[in-house]
Design an enzyme around this catalytic site. Structure first.
Site, mmCIF file in Angstrom:
data_model
loop_
_atom_site.group_PDB
_atom_site.id
_atom_site.type_symbol
_atom_site.label_atom_id
_atom_site.label_comp_id
_atom_site.label_asym_id
_atom_site.label_seq_id
_atom_site.Cartn_x
_atom_site.Cartn_y
_atom_site.Cartn_z
ATOM 1 N N ALA A 25 0.856 -1.202 0.000
ATOM 2 C CA ALA A 25 0.000 0.000 0.000
ATOM 3 C C ALA A 25 0.883 1.239 0.000
ATOM 4 O O ALA A 25 2.029 1.207 0.433
ATOM 5 C CB ALA A 25 -0.923 0.000 1.218
ATOM 6 N N GLY A 27 0.531 5.247 1.255
ATOM 7 C CA GLY A 27 -0.258 6.231 1.973
ATOM 8 C C GLY A 27 0.298 7.623 1.787
ATOM 9 O O GLY A 27 1.225 7.854 1.008
ATOM 10 N N GLY A 28 -0.271 8.579 2.560
ATOM 11 C CA GLY A 28 0.170 9.961 2.438
ATOM 12 C C GLY A 28 1.534 10.208 3.038
ATOM 13 O O GLY A 28 2.208 11.173 2.692
ATOM 14 N N MET A 29 1.994 9.324 3.925
ATOM 15 C CA MET A 29 3.258 9.535 4.616
ATOM 16 C C MET A 29 4.331 8.542 4.202
ATOM 17 O O MET A 29 5.513 8.873 4.158
ATOM 18 C CB MET A 29 3.024 9.444 6.135
ATOM 19 C CG MET A 29 4.226 9.775 6.980
ATOM 20 S SD MET A 29 3.883 9.509 8.735
ATOM 21 C CE MET A 29 2.494 10.611 8.958
ATOM 22 N N ALA A 30 3.931 7.303 3.890
ATOM 23 C CA ALA A 30 4.917 6.254 3.635
ATOM 24 C C ALA A 30 4.329 5.206 2.706
ATOM 25 O O ALA A 30 3.120 5.174 2.448
ATOM 26 C CB ALA A 30 5.359 5.612 4.951
ATOM 27 N N LYS A 47 8.003 -0.421 6.089
ATOM 28 C CA LYS A 47 7.382 0.888 5.820
ATOM 29 C C LYS A 47 8.494 1.915 5.704
ATOM 30 O O LYS A 47 9.290 2.096 6.631
ATOM 31 C CB LYS A 47 6.429 1.269 6.945
ATOM 32 C CG LYS A 47 5.865 2.686 6.801
ATOM 33 C CD LYS A 47 4.793 2.980 7.812
ATOM 34 C CE LYS A 47 3.484 2.340 7.404
ATOM 35 N NZ LYS A 47 2.345 2.822 8.209
ATOM 36 N N ASP A 146 -3.536 9.277 15.216
ATOM 37 C CA ASP A 146 -4.072 9.104 13.861
ATOM 38 C C ASP A 146 -4.861 7.800 13.774
ATOM 39 O O ASP A 146 -4.635 6.979 12.897
ATOM 40 C CB ASP A 146 -2.930 9.114 12.839
ATOM 41 C CG ASP A 146 -3.440 9.391 11.416
ATOM 42 O OD1 ASP A 146 -4.576 9.875 11.281
ATOM 43 O OD2 ASP A 146 -2.710 9.119 10.457
#
Length: 654
Positions: A25, A27-30, A47, A146
């Protein structure tokens, strides 16, 4: 096209140990990859922070890497079956990465995308395990910050049943990662990292502050979404969604999905209070409430609970029992109390029970009867004493605190051993500010000793300042005055050379005056610059002043007043010179009547010095001719003449 082909990390060997096999996957950060730990021969999840994210957090600075490393160490020490374990950390090409436990399953977001919403037993089962993980973090001093479905992994159920979420194992990921990036961003004045706006707590939006109650709020939003299939707020921009958490209360889920039990509404409401102090203190406290609700639903639905979806008339039937939980998630079960076997009335007719036999044996002996009597007296005393205590003894009367200043009321309550809390203050026309208006319980009412008294303080008379609306249009002025709770009236318009037509030139009462709600404020509107400029006629004779005004088409309106100035001299005018006026407009003139006339007295035949004193006392000047010590033989002007003050009177003395 397969986007993984362009990923340069696929097939890479990280730190000489982790071989990246595939991308899970992004995501917005990693980005999360599957990798093989070639040293231990096991599959892990790796990650790695995005390059752009690292630049934004100044990851190139040693401080960020150190913070990221410290967070990784803290999470690695967080051992719990519902927390995604962290095995290792490091940097690759300047980008920090974490090596974590690989969970075979799906995210809660994937499940909600497929099923839209879950039934209450499934939602509560997932929430329990989420909260168990978050509670372990809270005990270790960590705040997730989060919590959202993307960070909740649902592994395959141990029973292997397809779609069985009640027995599935739930794991929470990304503890501390947001905090590490946020700490660097704060140091570099980039502002705090905002959690996903759909789940963000109000205090994180308003002040940037996060504590365990922040995670409680986000978990409540996740429960709302699991029950309803949607988040409570949406909007065109993320900032609009975020501020709805600050300004609005989360609605009960039953408003969107009919038939949900009220206890679920109450649970969501408790977890998502906008005031953090009104929420459970941490995830452990919320977990205890969730377990009680789940047991209550299980006991209440020993038969069948029917939940009807909103979008389609599909009925999901599920039986909820506390025993359906995984063994590690169950609350301790109460031991079954054996029920005494009843003797049948017809068995051994006339035979005495053991209790009856024991009773007869006791009362047949004098000492036994005394013991029974003493026991009954003791029980009676306990009953009477307890009844007196609970009915009267623990109570006293509330003191009189109304009309006392705040400090005095607090001191008076403290002397009686009471605690004080405050309700919402309100205005009062007769009671000064910070004086007690109302107390509950009222003075003289019963209250438990050491109990709590609620006080409502006065804000004093409700007053507002007349706002500054000068120069604004009448419409804007009316809106501003209405919002100040004032009544607006429009006075006669007038010309003004400084403000354009249609704007406010004056208000009555003036700007800044303290007024009560509902008071009338008169607004005067400018007619624009006048066609005629009023001339200055002060100091001119009234005849000349009339002529000047008539030439301009203006009308003189005269009023005469006493004055030391000469008669018929213009003393004042309204409007003043330079003001505007219309054709035919009236100009008020103040005109002198002249000095008051003095009646000259008769001084003939009086001694000269006496005559002089008399005339000077009448504000007249005196000229003595011939002999000052003689007798007045004539005077000029003569007696009974009317002359202005200061007129010279000649007297002849012989």
């Amino acid at each position: 096209m397969d986007t993984q082909v362009a990923d340069t990390l696929l097939g890479s060997l990280i730190d000489g140990r982790y071989r990246i096999r595939g991308r899970v996957a992004r995501g917005g950060m990693a980005t999360v990859y599957t990798a093989v730990d070639e040293r231990l021969e096991r599959t892990v999840a790796l990650k790695i922070i995005h390059p752009a994210q690292a630049r934004d957090a100044h990851a190139s600075l040693p401080g960020f890497v150190e913070r990221f490393t410290d967070e990784a160490k803290t999470i690695a020490r967080l051992t719990h079956p519902n927390v995604v374990a962290v095995y290792d950390q490091g940097t690759h090409a300047g980008l920090p990465y974490l090596v974590m436990e690989y969970v075979r399953g799906r995210t809660l977001r994937d499940i909600l995308a497929e099923r839209r919403r879950l039934n209450p037993p499934e939602a509560l089962s997932i929430l329990e395990q989420m909260l168990a993980a978050i509670a372990a973090a809270h005990r270790a001093g960590l705040v997730h910050r989060d919590v959202k479905p993307e960070n909740v992994l649902v592994a395959e159920a141990p029973s292997g049943g397809a779609g069985n979420l009640i027995d599935s194992v739930v794991k929470v990921a990304d503890f501390g990662l947001a905090r590490a990036v946020e700490a660097s961003a704060e140091e570099d004045a980039a502002g705090p990292l905002m959690a996903t706006v759909a789940y963000v707590a109000p205090e994180l939006v308003a002040t940037g502050h996060a504590d365990p109650r922040t995670d409680v709020y986000s978990a409540g939003i996740v429960l709302f979404e699991m029950l309803t299939g949607r988040v409570p707020y949406d909007g065109d921009k993320p900032v609009e969604v975020a501020w709805q958490h600050v300004d609005r209360d989360v609605p009960p889920p039953s408003k969107l999905v009919a038939g949900l039990p009220p206890v679920l509404d109450e649970l969501v409401t408790r977890a998502t209070r906008r005031d953090p102090a009104a929420r459970p203190t941490d995830a452990g406290a919320l977990l205890a409430e969730v377990q009680v609700v789940r047991d209550d639903l299980g006991n209440a639905s020993a038969a069948t609970a029917v939940f009807q979806q909103v979008a389609q008339p599909t009925v999901v039937v599920s039986t909820v029992r506390p025993a359906d939980r995984p063994s590690w998630a169950r609350l301790p079960e109460a031991k079954a109390t054996p029920q005494p076997r009843r003797r049948r009335a017809e068995q051994r007719p006339g035979a005495l029970t053991r209790l009856q036999l024991a009773w007869r044996q006791i009362v047949s002996d004098r000492r036994g009867r005394r013991a029974v009597t003493a026991a009954l007296v003791a029980v009676a005393l306990l009953v009477v004493t307890g009844g007196w205590w609970f009915g009267f003894g623990r109570y006293t009367v509330a003191p009189q605190l109304v009309n006392m200043p705040r400090a005095a009321a607090e001191a008076q309550a403290a002397r009686g051993g009471f605690t004080v809390e405050y309700g919402e203050e309100r205005f009062d026309e007769k009671v000064a500010r910070d004086v007690v208006l109302v107390q509950q319980p009222a003075s003289g009412d019963r209250i438990i000793k050491g109990g709590k008294i609620t006080l409502i303080l006065s804000l004093g008379p409700e007053r507002y300042q007349v706002p500054d609306v000068l120069g604004k249009t009448f419409e804007l002025a009316q809106v501003e005055l209405d919002s100040a709770r004032l009544t607006v009236a429009r006075g006669p318009d007038r010309f003004d050379n400084n403000l354009p037509a249609g704007t406010v030139v004056a208000v009555d009462p003036p700007v800044g005056t303290q007024v009560k709600p509902g008071d009338k404020v008169t607004v005067v509107i400018s007619k624009g610059k006048a066609p005629i400029t009023v001339p200055n006629v002060i100091g001119k004779n009234i005849t000349e002043a009339r002529a000047i005004l008539q030439q301009l088409g203006l009308q003189a309106v005269e009023s005469y007043v006493d004055s030391e100035k000469p008669k018929d001299i213009v003393l004042g005018q309204d409007p003043a010179d330079g003001a505007g006026a219309e054709q035919g407009g009236q100009i008020k003139l103040e005109v002198s009547k002249g000095p008051l006339a003095i009646l000259v007295p008769r001084v003939v035949d009086l001694p000269c010095q006496q005559a002089k004193q008399l005339l000077e006392s009448q504000q007249l000047k005196v000229r003595v001719d011939f002999n000052p010590n003689g007798t007045v033989r004539y005077q000029s002007p003569g007696e009974n003449s009317q002359v202005p003050p200061g007129t010279e009177i000649a007297i002849g003395c012989f």
